[in-house]
Design an enzyme around this catalytic site. Sequence first.
Site, PDB file in Angstrom:
ATOM      1  N   TYR A 130       0.839  -1.206   0.000  1.00  0.00           N
ATOM      2  CA  TYR A 130       0.000   0.000   0.000  1.00  0.00           C
ATOM      3  C   TYR A 130       0.874   1.256   0.000  1.00  0.00           C
ATOM      4  O   TYR A 130       0.880   2.012  -0.956  1.00  0.00           O
ATOM      5  CB  TYR A 130      -0.889   0.063   1.259  1.00  0.00           C
ATOM      6  N   SER A 131       1.596   1.502   1.126  1.00  0.00           N
ATOM      7  CA  SER A 131       2.292   2.776   1.329  1.00  0.00           C
ATOM      8  C   SER A 131       3.355   3.036   0.259  1.00  0.00           C
ATOM      9  O   SER A 131       4.005   2.104  -0.230  1.00  0.00           O
ATOM     10  CB  SER A 131       2.984   2.791   2.700  1.00  0.00           C
ATOM     11  N   SER A 163       6.194  -4.634   5.084  1.00  0.00           N
ATOM     12  CA  SER A 163       6.652  -5.606   6.086  1.00  0.00           C
ATOM     13  C   SER A 163       6.794  -6.986   5.456  1.00  0.00           C
ATOM     14  O   SER A 163       5.896  -7.446   4.741  1.00  0.00           O
ATOM     15  CB  SER A 163       5.648  -5.713   7.237  1.00  0.00           C
ATOM     16  N   GLU A 246      -8.198  -5.186   8.671  1.00  0.00           N
ATOM     17  CA  GLU A 246      -6.892  -5.029   9.325  1.00  0.00           C
ATOM     18  C   GLU A 246      -7.039  -4.351  10.682  1.00  0.00           C
ATOM     19  O   GLU A 246      -6.342  -4.672  11.639  1.00  0.00           O
ATOM     20  CB  GLU A 246      -5.962  -4.206   8.417  1.00  0.00           C
ATOM     21  N   THR A 378      -2.033   5.887  11.896  1.00  0.00           N
ATOM     22  CA  THR A 378      -1.331   6.521  13.018  1.00  0.00           C
ATOM     23  C   THR A 378      -2.320   6.964  14.106  1.00  0.00           C
ATOM     24  O   THR A 378      -3.532   6.972  13.898  1.00  0.00           O
ATOM     25  CB  THR A 378      -0.560   7.764  12.528  1.00  0.00           C
TER      26      THR A 378
HETATM   27  C1  LIG Z   1       5.956  -1.237  11.717  1.00  0.00           C
HETATM   28  C2  LIG Z   1       5.273  -0.743  10.483  1.00  0.00           C
HETATM   29  C3  LIG Z   1       4.871  -1.648   9.534  1.00  0.00           C
HETATM   30  C4  LIG Z   1       4.270  -1.192   8.368  1.00  0.00           C
HETATM   31  N1  LIG Z   1       3.945  -2.129   7.423  1.00  0.00           N
HETATM   32  C5  LIG Z   1       3.393  -1.713   6.256  1.00  0.00           C
HETATM   33  C6  LIG Z   1       3.109  -2.656   5.232  1.00  0.00           C
HETATM   34  O1  LIG Z   1       3.335  -3.863   5.387  1.00  0.00           O
HETATM   35  N2  LIG Z   1       2.601  -2.212   4.082  1.00  0.00           N
HETATM   36  C7  LIG Z   1       2.331  -0.887   3.864  1.00  0.00           C
HETATM   37  O2  LIG Z   1       1.833  -0.557   2.793  1.00  0.00           O
HETATM   38  N3  LIG Z   1       2.602   0.056   4.815  1.00  0.00           N
HETATM   39  C8  LIG Z   1       3.134  -0.327   5.999  1.00  0.00           C
HETATM   40  N4  LIG Z   1       3.446   0.598   6.962  1.00  0.00           N
HETATM   41  C9  LIG Z   1       3.273   2.014   6.663  1.00  0.00           C
HETATM   42  C10 LIG Z   1       2.152   2.672   7.448  1.00  0.00           C
HETATM   43  O3  LIG Z   1       0.900   2.245   7.000  1.00  0.00           O
HETATM   44  C11 LIG Z   1       2.359   4.176   7.277  1.00  0.00           C
HETATM   45  O4  LIG Z   1       3.599   4.499   7.886  1.00  0.00           O
HETATM   46  C12 LIG Z   1       1.258   4.947   7.934  1.00  0.00           C
HETATM   47  O5  LIG Z   1       0.047   4.781   7.257  1.00  0.00           O
HETATM   48  C13 LIG Z   1       1.608   6.458   7.955  1.00  0.00           C
HETATM   49  O6  LIG Z   1       2.006   6.913   6.717  1.00  0.00           O
HETATM   50  P1  LIG Z   1       3.377   7.726   6.524  1.00  0.00           P
HETATM   51  O7  LIG Z   1       4.462   6.966   7.192  1.00  0.00           O
HETATM   52  O8  LIG Z   1       3.528   8.040   5.077  1.00  0.00           O
HETATM   53  O9  LIG Z   1       3.183   9.051   7.338  1.00  0.00           O
HETATM   54  P2  LIG Z   1       2.349  10.324   6.883  1.00  0.00           P
HETATM   55  O10 LIG Z   1       1.017   9.924   6.384  1.00  0.00           O
HETATM   56  O11 LIG Z   1       3.213  11.152   6.011  1.00  0.00           O
HETATM   57  O12 LIG Z   1       2.169  11.038   8.267  1.00  0.00           O
HETATM   58  C14 LIG Z   1       3.211  11.754   8.926  1.00  0.00           C
HETATM   59  C15 LIG Z   1       2.645  12.326  10.208  1.00  0.00           C
HETATM   60  O13 LIG Z   1       1.572  13.241   9.910  1.00  0.00           O
HETATM   61  C16 LIG Z   1       0.387  12.830  10.584  1.00  0.00           C
HETATM   62  N5  LIG Z   1      -0.784  13.079   9.718  1.00  0.00           N
HETATM   63  C17 LIG Z   1      -0.966  12.657   8.439  1.00  0.00           C
HETATM   64  N6  LIG Z   1      -2.175  13.060   7.985  1.00  0.00           N
HETATM   65  C18 LIG Z   1      -2.765  13.748   9.001  1.00  0.00           C
HETATM   66  C19 LIG Z   1      -4.009  14.407   9.154  1.00  0.00           C
HETATM   67  N7  LIG Z   1      -4.906  14.444   8.162  1.00  0.00           N
HETATM   68  N8  LIG Z   1      -4.273  15.024  10.341  1.00  0.00           N
HETATM   69  C20 LIG Z   1      -3.390  14.969  11.372  1.00  0.00           C
HETATM   70  N9  LIG Z   1      -2.185  14.358  11.288  1.00  0.00           N
HETATM   71  C21 LIG Z   1      -1.865  13.751  10.117  1.00  0.00           C
HETATM   72  C22 LIG Z   1       0.536  11.346  10.819  1.00  0.00           C
HETATM   73  O14 LIG Z   1      -0.263  10.926  11.898  1.00  0.00           O
HETATM   74  C23 LIG Z   1       2.027  11.243  11.109  1.00  0.00           C
HETATM   75  O15 LIG Z   1       2.285  11.586  12.452  1.00  0.00           O
HETATM   76  C24 LIG Z   1       4.039   0.188   8.149  1.00  0.00           C
HETATM   77  C25 LIG Z   1       4.423   1.099   9.132  1.00  0.00           C
HETATM   78  C26 LIG Z   1       5.043   0.644  10.289  1.00  0.00           C
HETATM   79  C27 LIG Z   1       5.468   1.654  11.302  1.00  0.00           C
END
Ligand SMILES: Cc1cc2nc3c(=O)[nH]c(=O)nc-3n(C[C@H](O)[C@H](O)[C@H](O)COP(=O)(O)OP(=O)(O)OC[C@H]3O[C@@H](n4cnc5c(N)ncnc54)[C@H](O)[C@@H]3O)c2cc1C
Length: 396
Positions: A130-131, A163, A246, A378
Amino acid sequence: MDFRFTPEEEAFRKEVRQFLEREVPKDWAGFLGRPGDVERVFPLLRQFSSSLGEKGWLTMAWPKEYGGQARSAMEQLIFAEETCYRRVPVGGSIAVTIVGPVLMLYGSEEQKREYLPPIARGEIDFCLGYSEPGAGSDLASLNTRAVEDGDDFVITGQKIFTSLAHLVEYCWLAARTDPDVPKHKGISLFIVDMKTPGITIRPLIDMLGEHSLNEVFFDEVRIPKGSLVGEKNQGWYHLVTALDFERTPNFFFFPPASLPPILEDLVQFSKEAKRNGKPLAHDPVVRQKLAQMFIEFEVVRVLSYRIAWMLGRGLIPNYEASIVKLFSTELHQRVANVGMEILGLYGPLTPDSRWAQLRGRIAYSCLSSVSATIGAGTLEIQRIIIAIRGLGLPRG
Ligand SMILES: Cc1cc2nc3c(=O)[nH]c(=O)nc-3n(C[C@H](O)[C@H](O)[C@H](O)COP(=O)(O)OP(=O)(O)OC[C@H]3O[C@@H](n4cnc5c(N)ncnc54)[C@H](O)[C@@H]3O)c2cc1C
């Protein structure tokens, strides 16, 4: 309101305990978080998944028509409590809890025949594609393209934080199939064999020094049209269903269940470790902190049971599930921090140190509890869901 388990549920708990007694190695100390542990533990997980598969417990939540046992949410919760109590990180999570159920709803008959039986036997698993670097919380902005070409789709783009991509057989991939429509309307879901030419996996080492996350690059990866799950360009709506699966607590993804052993460890430690000749358990500050943690554990336990109760009545938890996810993952951080305070300088020691206390589990908890607040949405996103769906506040 009745807080007791039924006699059948108690009997099931006993059966799970006996099974774990037999299947979990006697010296199993849990996932200790040393570099390389993911790769070391993965074959054990596969072995454990196949024992669960033989018993039908890997797919205990699936409907009977797909070979499942249609076990109640309460039975799944009992299973989660017992496995987490013994620190068994049960495998097969994505295939069993997300891919299988979504295929049952939207997959073709061929896909169901091809994937459901090996998933149920614990033979195959998936990573979630996804991400992307520019699409996390705002997942619908994803840019990886899937272009139709004859009998195939050709995939080009990059995924991140994938992951276990380096260990599993398939990717459950979200890609853009129409760039000219509003972003939610041009996404499709695919199953991609990770051995397909054009896929490159690069490790992302986390702060535990562990290789669990990856970057995955797709360079003109050709997959047959039969890999499309559900309808083309309807992927966002299938994805929302997948995300609901999920986020809804289930026996594989159930953060509250991993908490009791940590508190138990700390209580035991405070009874044994001495300061000024007296066990820590006599120290009023330590007692206050442990009592506070116990209160919060009881809160999250009751919240979890409410989720299982809702599921058992056919109600769909949404902001309630967000509350449990948020409260339990934040609580994990709080208890790990209390653990650091109680262990003092022994707290940050890793399992390999001869001075490590509690086999280095507190250091591991401290580090691992950070990412748990981010994956599957998050804390900020959970609070947004709670504000809108729980309190009826307008969208921001
Ligand atoms: C251990 C782990 C395993 C993972 N495994 C997978 C996986 O297998 N497959 C996959 O696809 N992804 C995976 N992820 C990714 C995960 O889904 C994303 O990290 C998560 O959705 C956040 O996206 P980002 O990291 O791009 O942060 P961003 O979306 O860029 O966010 C950055 C910060 O801004 C905040 N924020 C964003 N939008 C808003 C809003 N509208 N209002 C207020 N605050 C906001 C967020 O809360 C965060 O603090 C994993 C992440 C972790 C930590």
